[in-house]
Write a protein that holds these residues in place. Structure first.
Motif, PDB file in Angstrom:
ATOM      1  N   GLN A  45      41.109  58.312  26.062  1.00 48.60           N
ATOM      2  CA  GLN A  45      39.693  58.471  27.432  1.00 48.60           C
ATOM      3  C   GLN A  45      38.903  56.906  26.670  1.00 48.60           C
ATOM      4  O   GLN A  45      38.216  56.771  26.442  1.00 48.60           O
ATOM      5  CB  GLN A  45      39.230  59.855  28.104  1.00 48.60           C
ATOM      6  N   VAL A  46      39.351  56.547  25.387  1.00 49.85           N
ATOM      7  CA  VAL A  46      37.977  56.502  24.239  1.00 49.85           C
ATOM      8  C   VAL A  46      38.603  54.898  24.690  1.00 49.85           C
ATOM      9  O   VAL A  46      39.456  54.146  24.620  1.00 49.85           O
ATOM     10  CB  VAL A  46      37.681  56.525  23.076  1.00 49.85           C
ATOM     11  N   PHE A  47      36.803  53.782  25.418  1.00 48.46           N
ATOM     12  CA  PHE A  47      37.372  52.169  25.570  1.00 48.46           C
ATOM     13  C   PHE A  47      36.186  51.942  24.689  1.00 48.46           C
ATOM     14  O   PHE A  47      35.223  52.415  24.358  1.00 48.46           O
ATOM     15  CB  PHE A  47      37.510  51.849  27.040  1.00 48.46           C
ATOM     16  N   VAL A  48      36.190  50.727  24.696  1.00 49.07           N
ATOM     17  CA  VAL A  48      35.027  49.438  24.147  1.00 49.07           C
ATOM     18  C   VAL A  48      35.069  48.558  24.696  1.00 49.07           C
ATOM     19  O   VAL A  48      35.901  48.485  25.370  1.00 49.07           O
ATOM     20  CB  VAL A  48      35.523  48.888  22.410  1.00 49.07           C
ATOM     21  N   VAL A  49      34.522  47.613  24.512  1.00 49.88           N
ATOM     22  CA  VAL A  49      33.966  46.908  25.663  1.00 49.88           C
ATOM     23  C   VAL A  49      33.360  45.376  25.038  1.00 49.88           C
ATOM     24  O   VAL A  49      32.360  44.805  25.729  1.00 49.88           O
ATOM     25  CB  VAL A  49      32.473  47.295  27.348  1.00 49.88           C
ATOM     26  N   GLY A  50      33.859  45.205  23.828  1.00 46.53           N
ATOM     27  CA  GLY A  50      33.639  43.836  22.999  1.00 46.53           C
ATOM     28  C   GLY A  50      33.558  42.630  23.375  1.00 46.53           C
ATOM     29  O   GLY A  50      32.335  41.324  23.685  1.00 46.53           O
ATOM     30  N   SER A  51      34.750  43.209  24.992  1.00 44.41           N
ATOM     31  CA  SER A  51      34.944  41.451  25.785  1.00 44.41           C
ATOM     32  C   SER A  51      33.929  41.158  27.255  1.00 44.41           C
ATOM     33  O   SER A  51      34.421  40.759  27.873  1.00 44.41           O
ATOM     34  CB  SER A  51      36.380  41.160  26.111  1.00 44.41           C
ATOM     35  N   ARG A  52      33.248  42.810  26.997  1.00 44.61           N
ATOM     36  CA  ARG A  52      32.184  42.806  28.535  1.00 44.61           C
ATOM     37  C   ARG A  52      33.231  43.391  29.711  1.00 44.61           C
ATOM     38  O   ARG A  52      32.655  43.057  30.459  1.00 44.61           O
ATOM     39  CB  ARG A  52      31.496  41.661  28.703  1.00 44.61           C
ATOM     40  N   PHE A  53      34.468  43.851  29.369  1.00 42.83           N
ATOM     41  CA  PHE A  53      35.107  44.390  29.653  1.00 42.83           C
ATOM     42  C   PHE A  53      35.990  45.741  28.952  1.00 42.83           C
ATOM     43  O   PHE A  53      36.343  45.597  27.340  1.00 42.83           O
ATOM     44  CB  PHE A  53      36.270  43.924  30.150  1.00 42.83           C
ATOM     45  N   SER A  54      36.107  46.566  29.827  1.00 40.28           N
ATOM     46  CA  SER A  54      36.818  47.811  28.736  1.00 40.28           C
ATOM     47  C   SER A  54      37.981  47.681  28.347  1.00 40.28           C
ATOM     48  O   SER A  54      38.770  47.071  28.800  1.00 40.28           O
ATOM     49  CB  SER A  54      36.909  48.974  30.136  1.00 40.28           C
ATOM     50  N   GLU A  55      38.434  48.017  26.838  1.00 42.73           N
ATOM     51  CA  GLU A  55      39.621  47.952  26.521  1.00 42.73           C
ATOM     52  C   GLU A  55      39.723  48.998  26.115  1.00 42.73           C
ATOM     53  O   GLU A  55      39.259  50.112  25.454  1.00 42.73           O
ATOM     54  CB  GLU A  55      39.485  46.908  25.406  1.00 42.73           C
ATOM     55  N   ALA A 342      50.335  37.776  29.241  1.00 43.26           N
ATOM     56  CA  ALA A 342      51.017  37.913  28.432  1.00 43.26           C
ATOM     57  C   ALA A 342      50.650  37.484  27.723  1.00 43.26           C
ATOM     58  O   ALA A 342      51.119  36.870  26.735  1.00 43.26           O
ATOM     59  CB  ALA A 342      51.814  36.931  28.783  1.00 43.26           C
ATOM     60  N   GLY A 343      49.600  38.911  26.888  1.00 44.06           N
ATOM     61  CA  GLY A 343      49.038  38.267  25.626  1.00 44.06           C
ATOM     62  C   GLY A 343      47.820  36.951  26.165  1.00 44.06           C
ATOM     63  O   GLY A 343      46.634  37.793  24.474  1.00 44.06           O
ATOM     64  N   ASN A 344      47.438  36.744  26.904  1.00 48.48           N
ATOM     65  CA  ASN A 344      46.616  36.036  26.728  1.00 48.48           C
ATOM     66  C   ASN A 344      44.876  36.683  27.752  1.00 48.48           C
ATOM     67  O   ASN A 344      45.782  37.405  29.014  1.00 48.48           O
ATOM     68  CB  ASN A 344      46.487  34.535  27.720  1.00 48.48           C
ATOM     69  N   GLU A 345      43.785  36.392  27.368  1.00 41.74           N
ATOM     70  CA  GLU A 345      42.837  37.218  27.777  1.00 41.74           C
ATOM     71  C   GLU A 345      42.244  36.266  27.889  1.00 41.74           C
ATOM     72  O   GLU A 345      40.867  35.787  26.764  1.00 41.74           O
ATOM     73  CB  GLU A 345      42.452  38.228  27.702  1.00 41.74           C
ATOM     74  N   LEU A 346      41.415  35.510  29.429  1.00 37.43           N
ATOM     75  CA  LEU A 346      40.390  34.688  29.563  1.00 37.43           C
ATOM     76  C   LEU A 346      39.327  35.659  29.749  1.00 37.43           C
ATOM     77  O   LEU A 346      39.942  35.689  31.727  1.00 37.43           O
ATOM     78  CB  LEU A 346      41.330  34.300  30.506  1.00 37.43           C
ATOM     79  N   THR A 347      38.191  35.252  30.070  1.00 40.15           N
ATOM     80  CA  THR A 347      37.175  35.849  30.439  1.00 40.15           C
ATOM     81  C   THR A 347      35.864  34.695  30.761  1.00 40.15           C
ATOM     82  O   THR A 347      35.457  33.801  29.777  1.00 40.15           O
ATOM     83  CB  THR A 347      35.878  37.137  29.517  1.00 40.15           C
ATOM     84  N   VAL A 348      35.378  34.429  31.831  1.00 36.71           N
ATOM     85  CA  VAL A 348      34.399  33.793  32.506  1.00 36.71           C
ATOM     86  C   VAL A 348      33.245  34.827  32.886  1.00 36.71           C
ATOM     87  O   VAL A 348      33.298  35.179  33.961  1.00 36.71           O
ATOM     88  CB  VAL A 348      35.069  32.345  32.913  1.00 36.71           C
ATOM     89  N   GLY A 349      32.617  34.195  32.881  1.00 36.04           N
ATOM     90  CA  GLY A 349      30.984  35.193  33.366  1.00 36.04           C
ATOM     91  C   GLY A 349      29.681  34.652  33.283  1.00 36.04           C
ATOM     92  O   GLY A 349      29.781  33.002  32.906  1.00 36.04           O
ATOM     93  N   VAL A 350      28.524  34.613  33.741  1.00 34.01           N
ATOM     94  CA  VAL A 350      27.710  34.477  34.619  1.00 34.01           C
ATOM     95  C   VAL A 350      26.501  35.200  33.738  1.00 34.01           C
ATOM     96  O   VAL A 350      26.807  36.868  34.181  1.00 34.01           O
ATOM     97  CB  VAL A 350      27.513  34.023  35.555  1.00 34.01           C
ATOM     98  N   ASP A 351      25.893  34.688  33.675  1.00 30.20           N
ATOM     99  CA  ASP A 351      24.500  35.930  33.548  1.00 30.20           C
ATOM    100  C   ASP A 351      22.879  35.395  33.559  1.00 30.20           C
ATOM    101  O   ASP A 351      22.574  33.973  33.698  1.00 30.20           O
ATOM    102  CB  ASP A 351      23.779  36.218  32.137  1.00 30.20           C
ATOM    103  N   LEU A 352      21.685  35.215  34.535  1.00 29.92           N
ATOM    104  CA  LEU A 352      21.348  35.400  35.468  1.00 29.92           C
ATOM    105  C   LEU A 352      20.277  36.373  34.832  1.00 29.92           C
ATOM    106  O   LEU A 352      19.696  37.201  35.564  1.00 29.92           O
ATOM    107  CB  LEU A 352      21.329  35.039  37.061  1.00 29.92           C
ATOM    108  N   ILE A 353      18.849  36.242  34.523  1.00 31.26           N
ATOM    109  CA  ILE A 353      17.693  37.020  34.215  1.00 31.26           C
ATOM    110  C   ILE A 353      16.784  35.921  33.869  1.00 31.26           C
ATOM    111  O   ILE A 353      16.360  35.050  33.998  1.00 31.26           O
ATOM    112  CB  ILE A 353      17.674  37.247  32.719  1.00 31.26           C
ATOM    113  N   ARG A 354      15.675  37.100  34.954  1.00 28.10           N
ATOM    114  CA  ARG A 354      14.642  36.707  35.350  1.00 28.10           C
ATOM    115  C   ARG A 354      12.928  37.884  35.024  1.00 28.10           C
ATOM    116  O   ARG A 354      13.455  38.817  35.158  1.00 28.10           O
ATOM    117  CB  ARG A 354      14.142  36.235  37.053  1.00 28.10           C
ATOM    118  N   TRP A 355      11.998  37.548  33.811  1.00 32.17           N
ATOM    119  CA  TRP A 355      10.950  38.535  33.363  1.00 32.17           C
ATOM    120  C   TRP A 355       9.698  37.629  33.582  1.00 32.17           C
ATOM    121  O   TRP A 355      10.220  36.973  33.129  1.00 32.17           O
ATOM    122  CB  TRP A 355      11.738  37.677  32.147  1.00 32.17           C
ATOM    123  N   ASP A 356       8.826  38.190  33.630  1.00 36.58           N
ATOM    124  CA  ASP A 356       7.564  38.332  34.003  1.00 36.58           C
ATOM    125  C   ASP A 356       7.168  39.265  34.078  1.00 36.58           C
ATOM    126  O   ASP A 356       6.865  40.472  33.449  1.00 36.58           O
ATOM    127  CB  ASP A 356       7.414  37.753  35.515  1.00 36.58           C
TER     128      ASP A 356
END
Length: 661
Positions: A45-55, A342-356
């Motif tokens: 049940q222990v996972f890590v998220v270094g790729s921003r996904f559970s592993e 097949a041993g390849n992990e591809l991650t594509v993401g977007v971060d949208l942040i607004r601060w005021d």
């Protein structure tokens, strides 16, 4: 101007056993992931998220340190910040506000350490866009499933400020029990009182959790009392190949500001205050929704978060009284997609942040905002015993500040883009020996407070960039694991407060871009199961931080200990008893602002000893704990030469009762 929750704001208001540890480390082989005492029933049940996904655990982030809930319980730690410092070996400086939110420092960034790392909770940034620390005290310790500490530049996945690394807190998901909970009550010296309650309920695929806590204490120093209340609630619906959830986190914090002392005043009485009327508060509400869904080899995930924060302060001095209110909002949307094939992990993401943030005070009416939009890509290939990862990020920033107050120097508008990249690899030479290496570019931008107090009026600072390289190795097995890392970061335009610089008011002190600097050093980590009843872990860091060019070339950076050692031993005889003893030694440091290294003294090094003993009676656990048992009088914050000192706490004993069902 600086946010009132920065220690520098206080300063400006007042100023207009190394050999032993090496021997122990050499005696036992160990690892980057020292939490190997997990019960077999929990390992899957222990996972890590270094790729921003559970592993799964066997592909943890390269070179990372992972702290599990079991590690936290074994050490008897009662707050998240303490877990990072005591178990993770991260250096921390005493909070100036009497709270549990120590300034954490990965890899020697001194007074700006909190701005050079990113802290996240379940993928949402807790780090601030102002000169204040992330409020880890708002996260209930009983809700934590694990903490990941990824040292070194990490801007590809985490963006602005991830120069020294990333600390990710992952909260627990509901287990198989229909109803479960924990209630803890604690009393201690300095009128410390704390009550925590955690409850989880499962109805088939639907689960809910609720955490409540309140802490009150007068604390070690005069006018440093704190009163904090937290409430956290979450709801998760799990279904085939996915889940949906929402979470609410709310914190109310009030504290007195004891302020800074000179060295002479500290030596006379470290508990005194020269500002008996100063105080402040922070109210924070965070609302988060999240989702993830798998479609065969594809997985999609996203978080949407809104944070509202109101900070208030009151200062009284011979120049008169001053009150201020800071109201800020942050919205983050982070969708991403991953393909594993097949041993390849591809991650594509977007971060949208607004601060005021809007300031209401006698000295500022600043209305500031920052919008950022980023796209990142990371590809990791695993073949035989090797892993290779490459990634890149492009982020566009739009920063605006308008201040109609008289004599303001923080009105500006600026748009710019920054790039980050990384290349990482690891290779398992044998089942017990793994080599790894990382290199890349990271960045950070000046926050609203730093851009509000610069040498040139209405002119924001240049972005800071860092080129980072790290090589390391892990050796051992699940019982005896050893990790070593050698690293170097070369920085340009490092953003820092220079008390000798001339600000736009033609006074001394300003936030500036420094001449080129570097951080380089070695880190050693050890975890070993000495016997069936005893476990030991230790961290050693040797670090050199200095200028590489300019008038101070070769001079050491300020408020950076050259050596740091932490050691912990756990006694777990499985008869209802447990004990933990922890020791930390911190080397001497240069006083803040001493860039020319001409101050005739240094901040003294110090050694502290903590311990805890607990006895369980079924579901009830009673414990006695103590921090700084030698009652050492010392300080880890000092922003001027023999001045601007914020003393650390003396000895404190606590008793607690914990009931789990």
């Amino acid at each position: 101007m600086n946010s009132f929750f920065s220690p520098r704001a206080h300063v400006r208001a007042r100023f207009t056993p190394l050999t032993l540890s090496v021997a122990i480390l050499a005696a036992f082989p160990s690892s980057q992931v020292f939490s190997q005492g997990i019960q077999a029933a929990d390992s899957a049940q222990v996972f890590v998220v270094g790729s921003r996904f559970s592993e799964s655990r066997d592909i943890a982030p390269i070179g990372a340190t992972v702290i599990t809930a079991k590690d936290i319980r074994d050490a008897g730690v009662d707050n998240v910040n303490q877990a990072i410092r005591k178990i993770g070996g991260v250096f921390g400086r005493q909070s100036a506000y009497g709270t549990q939110d120590f300034d954490l420092d990965l890899r020697g960034f001194g007074t700006n350490s909190s701005q050079n790392m990113v802290i996240l909770v379940d993928g949402i940034r807790l780090s601030e866009n102002e000169l204040s620390v992330a409020l880890l005290s708002s996260i209930p310790i009983d809700s934590v499933a694990r903490i990941e500490i990824m040292r070194g530049g990490s801007s590809v996945l985490y963006g602005d400020g991830a120069t020294a690394g990333v600390i990710q807190i992952i909260t627990k998901q509901a287990g198989n029990k229909t109803l479960s909970g924990v209630v803890t009550a604690e009393l201690g010296q300095f009128k410390h009182k704390e009550l925590r309650a955690s409850l989880a309920q499962v109805w088939g695929n639907l689960s809910a959790n609720l955490n409540l806590s309140e802490q009150k204490a007068d604390n070690y120093r005069d006018n440093n009392a704190v009163d904090q209340k937290n409430i956290n609630a979450g709801l998760v619906w799990a279904y085939a190949n996915g889940r949906l959830g929402a979470r609410i986190d709310s914190a109310r914090q009030e504290s007195g500001f004891a302020g800074a002392l000179s060295l002479a005043q500290f030596e006379q009485n470290p508990r005194q205050t020269l500002s008996p009327k100063n105080f402040g508060s922070i109210d924070t509400d965070r609302f988060t929704a999240f989702a993830d869904q798998q479609f065969g080899a594809w997985e999609m995930a996203a978080e949407l978060s809104r944070r509202n924060k109101t900070s208030k302060s009151f200062y009284s001095s011979s120049y008169g009284d001053s009150a201020a209110t800071y109201t800020s909002h942050q919205t983050q949307f982070s969708p991403r997609i991953r393909n594993v094939n097949a041993g390849n992990e591809l991650t594509v993401g977007v971060d949208l942040i607004r601060w005021d943030r809007l300031v209401d005070s006698s000295y500022s009416q600043a209305d500031a905002s920052q919008k950022s939009k980023a796209i990142y890509l990371r590809d990791e290939i695993r073949f035989n015993q090797a892993r290779v990862a490459v990634g890149a990020r492009r982020e566009i920033f739009d920063k605006v500040s308008i201040n109609p107050a008289a004599y303001s120097i923080d009105s500006y508008a600026k748009t710019f883009g920054l790039n980050a990249w990384e290349l990482q690899g690891s290779y398992a030479v044998t089942p017990t020996l793994n080599l790894f290496a990382k290199t890349g570019q990271s960045y950070r931008v000046a926050n609203v407070d730093e851009n509000g107090f610069t040498p040139i009026a209405n002119t924001p600072l240049q972005p800071q960039t860092s080129h980072d390289i790290e090589i390391g190795a892990t050796f051992g097995d699940a019982k005896n694991l050893f990790t070593t890392r050698v690293f170097r970061s070369n920085l340009k335009n490092e953003i820092f407060y220079d008390p000798t610089a001339t600000n736009a008011f033609f006074g001394k002190g300003a936030n500036v871009n420094l001449d080129p600097t570097k951080r380089q050093g070695i880190e050693l980590e050890l975890a070993t199961q000495i016997s069936a009843d005893f476990a030991f872990n230790s961290k050693l860091q040797h670090l050199a931080a200095s200028f590489t060019e300019g008038v101070n070339a070769g001079k050491g950076m300020v408020m950076v200990p050259k050596n740091l050692i932490s050691m912990n031993i756990n006694w777990l005889p499985k008869n209802g008893q447990s004990a933990n003893v922890g020791l930390q030694w911190v080397d001497e440091q240069r006083y803040g602002g001493d860039f020319s290294n001409t101050c005739t003294a240094k901040m003294p090094g110090y050694t502290t000893l903590d311990a805890r003993y607990a006895k369980s009676f079924g579901a009830l656990e009673l414990a006695l704990s103590g921090t700084n048992l030698g009652d050492k009088q010392y300080f880890s914050n000092a922003y001027g030469c023999k001045s601007g000192i914020y003393p650390n706490s003396g000895r404190q004993l606590k008793i607690s009762a914990r009931y789990e069902f």
